[in-house]
Design a protein around this motif. Sequence first.
Motif, PDB file in Angstrom:
ATOM      1  N   TRP A 288      -2.525  -6.536  -7.697  1.00 34.07           N
ATOM      2  CA  TRP A 288      -1.889  -6.426  -6.394  1.00 34.07           C
ATOM      3  C   TRP A 288      -1.781  -4.928  -6.161  1.00 34.07           C
ATOM      4  O   TRP A 288      -1.038  -4.230  -6.848  1.00 34.07           O
ATOM      5  N   THR A 289      -2.549  -4.404  -5.213  1.00 34.54           N
ATOM      6  CA  THR A 289      -2.627  -2.960  -5.062  1.00 34.54           C
ATOM      7  C   THR A 289      -2.893  -2.571  -3.616  1.00 34.54           C
ATOM      8  O   THR A 289      -3.153  -3.419  -2.767  1.00 34.54           O
ATOM      9  N   THR A 290      -2.864  -1.280  -3.348  1.00 39.12           N
ATOM     10  CA  THR A 290      -3.189  -0.733  -2.043  1.00 39.12           C
ATOM     11  C   THR A 290      -4.553  -0.068  -2.126  1.00 39.12           C
ATOM     12  O   THR A 290      -4.765   0.828  -2.922  1.00 39.12           O
TER      13      THR A 290
ATOM     14  N   GLY B 280      -5.301   1.996   2.250  1.00 36.94           N
ATOM     15  CA  GLY B 280      -4.089   1.828   3.037  1.00 36.94           C
ATOM     16  C   GLY B 280      -3.661   0.398   3.282  1.00 36.94           C
ATOM     17  O   GLY B 280      -2.702   0.162   4.003  1.00 36.94           O
ATOM     18  N   LYS B 281      -4.361  -0.568   2.690  1.00 39.09           N
ATOM     19  CA  LYS B 281      -4.008  -1.976   2.883  1.00 39.09           C
ATOM     20  C   LYS B 281      -3.617  -2.601   1.560  1.00 39.09           C
ATOM     21  O   LYS B 281      -4.312  -2.459   0.567  1.00 39.09           O
ATOM     22  N   LYS B 282      -2.471  -3.303   1.568  1.00 41.19           N
ATOM     23  CA  LYS B 282      -2.000  -3.969   0.360  1.00 41.19           C
ATOM     24  C   LYS B 282      -2.623  -5.351   0.252  1.00 41.19           C
ATOM     25  O   LYS B 282      -2.914  -5.995   1.249  1.00 41.19           O
TER      26      LYS B 282
ATOM     27  N   LYS C  80     -12.020  -7.997  -2.181  1.00 37.94           N
ATOM     28  CA  LYS C  80     -10.936  -8.878  -1.749  1.00 37.94           C
ATOM     29  C   LYS C  80     -11.605 -10.191  -1.408  1.00 37.94           C
ATOM     30  O   LYS C  80     -12.270 -10.315  -0.382  1.00 37.94           O
TER      31      LYS C  80
END
Length: 98
Positions: A52-54, A57-59, A84
Motif C-alpha cells: 500500500w503505497t503512493t 502522487g496516488k495512493k 496497479k
Amino acid sequence: MGSVFILILLMFVAYLFLLQRRQDERATGLARQLCQQQQIQFLDCARDSHRWTTVNGKKGFRTLYLVDFSGDGESRYQAELWLKGQKLAAFELPAFKM
C-alpha cells in the motif's frame, strides 16, 4: 457445511493464484516493451512485493517488479516497475551507462 466452505476457500486461493500469474506475465511483457522503447537490453523481471503505497502522487495497493536491464551489454542495472492490477502505475529507471 464444512466441506463446502473448504471447497470455496480452495477455489478462492486458486483464483488469486491465477490472477497473480496473469499479472506476472503482464509485467514481463511491459518490461520488455519499455526496455525496447528506451533502447536498452531486457534481462529479467521478478515480483518483489505488494504494498500500500503512493506512486506518482496516488495512493493505492501496488505490486513492485524489479526489472534487470543492461545499457552497454556488460553492466546490470535494476529498474522498478509498479503495477496497479494489470495497469502500469510507474516505471523508474536509475542512471546507467550506455
